[in-house]
Design an enzyme around this catalytic site. Structure first.
Site, mmCIF file in Angstrom:
data_model
loop_
_atom_site.group_PDB
_atom_site.id
_atom_site.type_symbol
_atom_site.label_atom_id
_atom_site.label_comp_id
_atom_site.label_asym_id
_atom_site.label_seq_id
_atom_site.Cartn_x
_atom_site.Cartn_y
_atom_site.Cartn_z
ATOM 1 N N CYS A 109 -13.811 -10.934 -34.451
ATOM 2 C CA CYS A 109 -14.491 -10.951 -33.145
ATOM 3 C C CYS A 109 -15.679 -9.992 -33.092
ATOM 4 O O CYS A 109 -16.750 -10.335 -32.573
ATOM 5 C CB CYS A 109 -13.487 -10.632 -32.044
ATOM 6 N N HIS A 151 -15.783 -6.444 -26.215
ATOM 7 C CA HIS A 151 -16.137 -5.400 -27.182
ATOM 8 C C HIS A 151 -17.603 -5.004 -26.991
ATOM 9 O O HIS A 151 -18.467 -5.879 -26.789
ATOM 10 C CB HIS A 151 -15.984 -5.917 -28.611
HETATM 11 N N1 LIG Z 1 -7.160 -10.599 -29.649
HETATM 12 C C1 LIG Z 1 -8.392 -10.769 -30.064
HETATM 13 O O1 LIG Z 1 -9.383 -10.303 -29.436
HETATM 14 C C2 LIG Z 1 -8.673 -11.567 -31.301
HETATM 15 C C3 LIG Z 1 -9.986 -11.903 -31.567
HETATM 16 C C4 LIG Z 1 -10.269 -12.647 -32.719
HETATM 17 C C5 LIG Z 1 -9.234 -13.045 -33.546
HETATM 18 N N2 LIG Z 1 -7.951 -12.700 -33.260
HETATM 19 C C6 LIG Z 1 -6.904 -13.214 -34.127
HETATM 20 O O2 LIG Z 1 -6.267 -14.267 -33.437
HETATM 21 C C7 LIG Z 1 -4.887 -14.335 -33.791
HETATM 22 C C8 LIG Z 1 -4.054 -14.243 -32.509
HETATM 23 O O3 LIG Z 1 -4.285 -12.965 -31.927
HETATM 24 P P1 LIG Z 1 -3.826 -12.592 -30.447
HETATM 25 O O4 LIG Z 1 -4.520 -11.308 -30.163
HETATM 26 O O5 LIG Z 1 -3.988 -13.753 -29.538
HETATM 27 O O6 LIG Z 1 -2.268 -12.298 -30.672
HETATM 28 P P2 LIG Z 1 -1.055 -12.274 -29.594
HETATM 29 O O7 LIG Z 1 -1.559 -12.131 -28.217
HETATM 30 O O8 LIG Z 1 -0.113 -11.260 -30.132
HETATM 31 O O9 LIG Z 1 -0.431 -13.727 -29.765
HETATM 32 C C9 LIG Z 1 0.159 -14.155 -30.972
HETATM 33 C C10 LIG Z 1 0.602 -15.592 -30.834
HETATM 34 O O10 LIG Z 1 1.028 -16.038 -32.111
HETATM 35 C C11 LIG Z 1 2.332 -16.625 -31.972
HETATM 36 N N3 LIG Z 1 3.031 -16.488 -33.249
HETATM 37 C C12 LIG Z 1 3.422 -15.344 -33.859
HETATM 38 N N4 LIG Z 1 4.047 -15.637 -35.025
HETATM 39 C C13 LIG Z 1 4.030 -16.995 -35.160
HETATM 40 C C14 LIG Z 1 4.539 -17.910 -36.126
HETATM 41 N N5 LIG Z 1 5.150 -17.486 -37.231
HETATM 42 N N6 LIG Z 1 4.344 -19.235 -35.924
HETATM 43 C C15 LIG Z 1 3.688 -19.683 -34.824
HETATM 44 N N7 LIG Z 1 3.217 -18.862 -33.858
HETATM 45 C C16 LIG Z 1 3.378 -17.537 -34.027
HETATM 46 C C17 LIG Z 1 2.951 -15.856 -30.828
HETATM 47 O O11 LIG Z 1 4.030 -16.610 -30.314
HETATM 48 P P3 LIG Z 1 5.296 -15.940 -29.589
HETATM 49 O O12 LIG Z 1 4.901 -15.749 -28.140
HETATM 50 O O13 LIG Z 1 6.354 -16.979 -29.747
HETATM 51 O O14 LIG Z 1 5.591 -14.649 -30.301
HETATM 52 C C18 LIG Z 1 1.763 -15.789 -29.879
HETATM 53 O O15 LIG Z 1 1.589 -17.046 -29.222
HETATM 54 C C19 LIG Z 1 -4.661 -13.213 -34.800
HETATM 55 O O16 LIG Z 1 -4.832 -13.734 -36.097
HETATM 56 C C20 LIG Z 1 -5.788 -12.233 -34.480
HETATM 57 O O17 LIG Z 1 -6.129 -11.448 -35.591
HETATM 58 C C21 LIG Z 1 -7.643 -11.967 -32.147
#
Ligand SMILES: NC(=O)c1ccc[n+]([C@@H]2O[C@H](COP(=O)([O-])OP(=O)(O)OC[C@H]3O[C@@H](n4cnc5c(N)ncnc54)[C@H](OP(=O)(O)O)[C@@H]3O)[C@@H](O)[C@H]2O)c1
Length: 305
Positions: free
Chosen positions: A116, A214
């Site tokens: 991001c 950010h």
């Molecule tokens: N947050 C940001 O600003 C941002 C920006 C760019 C990229 N990212 C990337 O985007 C991805 C998601 O980030 P996030 O911040 O949205 O995380 P998050 O809020 O912690 O959400 C994680 C999601 O992944 C699911 N999950 C976890 N393990 C899984 C599995 N084995 N199979 C299927 N689903 C699974 C979780 O489901 P449950 O509810 O069932 O646990 C939840 O829906 C990551 O790779 C992160 O690095 C994040």
């Protein structure tokens, strides 16, 4: 033909934003919503459950895309992956549509969405590269808590965790050179997206007590002599940028929007400049960038069909 779309990680902060952006941009059909386990409206992820979908967004852990993407690609489906698993693979395009949409080929099916912080930085640096060349970049980041996922955001909202009344210069795992994983991703992915593989990019990433969006203080050196006026003109005609000739812009101002905001552009020398940039990392830094990629991939596919 309407495209059947699934979102893996739909209960997370990126996943829920992907669903919102898809709806906003006219993807009206049923969406398949998946997470690690089944509950109301969301199903557990499995190869079998993902079979009916033409395009699958991954917004889960690194292992989720590593585990499920191969089968989807094998049957000709499109994968748009927010994890870092495939971003630096040599044969895989890392696309920020405003910057390097030309990197997408009709035969491509796998599209990682970049880090991001790197996406926001690349949108802002591309007009500089095109107007005056880029010799080096230094950036200090001010990253929102939602960048660490829903659990971190909920902790912050309870006024708990080490970022409350604090700033924390530690995002990701420390490597041997003292840089963190986040800092390495920003450096390497910026070089890949801007197609400047040797560009010096120095990064210090800092978590700050902000919910969403950010900010980055960016110091850059151009290849050729440039003026603030010439760079301002380049920013004003660049896609995806709101340029502020005067005043400031803060994370709260940009939350919920898709543009990268550039402010406080000023010279430090004939070829050296500084600027302040801000973008909503859940939208342009993740969801919106991914949905833009899907739109372009579908357009390319229909042209080549
Ligand atoms: N947050 C940001 O600003 C941002 C920006 C760019 C990229 N990212 C990337 O985007 C991805 C998601 O980030 P996030 O911040 O949205 O995380 P998050 O809020 O912690 O959400 C994680 C999601 O992944 C699911 N999950 C976890 N393990 C899984 C599995 N084995 N199979 C299927 N689903 C699974 C979780 O489901 P449950 O509810 O069932 O646990 C939840 O829906 C990551 O790779 C992160 O690095 C994040």
């Amino acid at each position: 033909m309407s495209v059947k779309i699934a979102v893996v990680g739909a209960t997370g902060v990126v996943g829920e934003t992907i669903v919102r952006v898809l709806r906003e941009r006219g993807f009206a059909g049923d969406l398949g919503l998946f997470a690690s386990r089944t509950r109301e409206n969301v199903r557990a992820t499995s190869d079998e459950a993902l079979k009916p979908y033409d395009a699958v967004f991954f917004a889960g852990t690194e292992d989720a895309s590593e585990k499920y993407a191969p089968a989807i690609l094998q049957r000709g489906g499109i994968v748009i992956d927010n994890s870092s698993t495939f971003r630096m693979d040599a044969d895989v395009p890392l696309v920020v549509p405003e910057v390097n949409a030309h990197a997408m080929r009709p035969e491509d099916r796998l599209f990682p969405v970049g880090n991001c912080t790197a996406i926001i930085l690349c949108v802002a640096l591309a007009p500089v590269r095109d107007a005056a060349g880029l010799r080096s970049v230094q950036v200090a980041t001010y990253q929102a808590v939602s960048g660490a996922g829903r659990a971190a955001l909920e902790e912050f909202d309870r006024n708990e965790g080490n970022v409350v009344r604090n700033v924390v210069p530690h995002i990701g795992t420390f490597g041997d050179d003292g840089s963190t994983g986040e800092e390495r991703k920003v450096r390497e992915e910026t070089r890949k997206v801007l197609e400047l593989p040797d560009l010096p990019v120095d990064v210090t990433s800092v978590r700050v007590p902000v919910r969403t969006a950010h900010s980055e203080a960016v110091f850059f050196e151009t290849e050729r002599a440039a003026t603030v006026e010439a760079l301002a003109a380049a920013f004003e005609k660049a896609p995806g940028i709101v340029f502020h000739r005067k005043g400031i812009v803060t994370p709260r101002d940009v939350e919920g929007t898709d543009e990268v905001h550039v402010a406080r552009l000023r010279p430090s020398g004939e070829k050296r400049f500084q600027m302040w940039i801000v973008g909503d990392q859940l939208r342009k830094g993740a969801a919106t960038n991914g949905v833009q990629i899907l739109e372009k991939a579908l357009a390319l596919r229909s042209v080549s069909a």
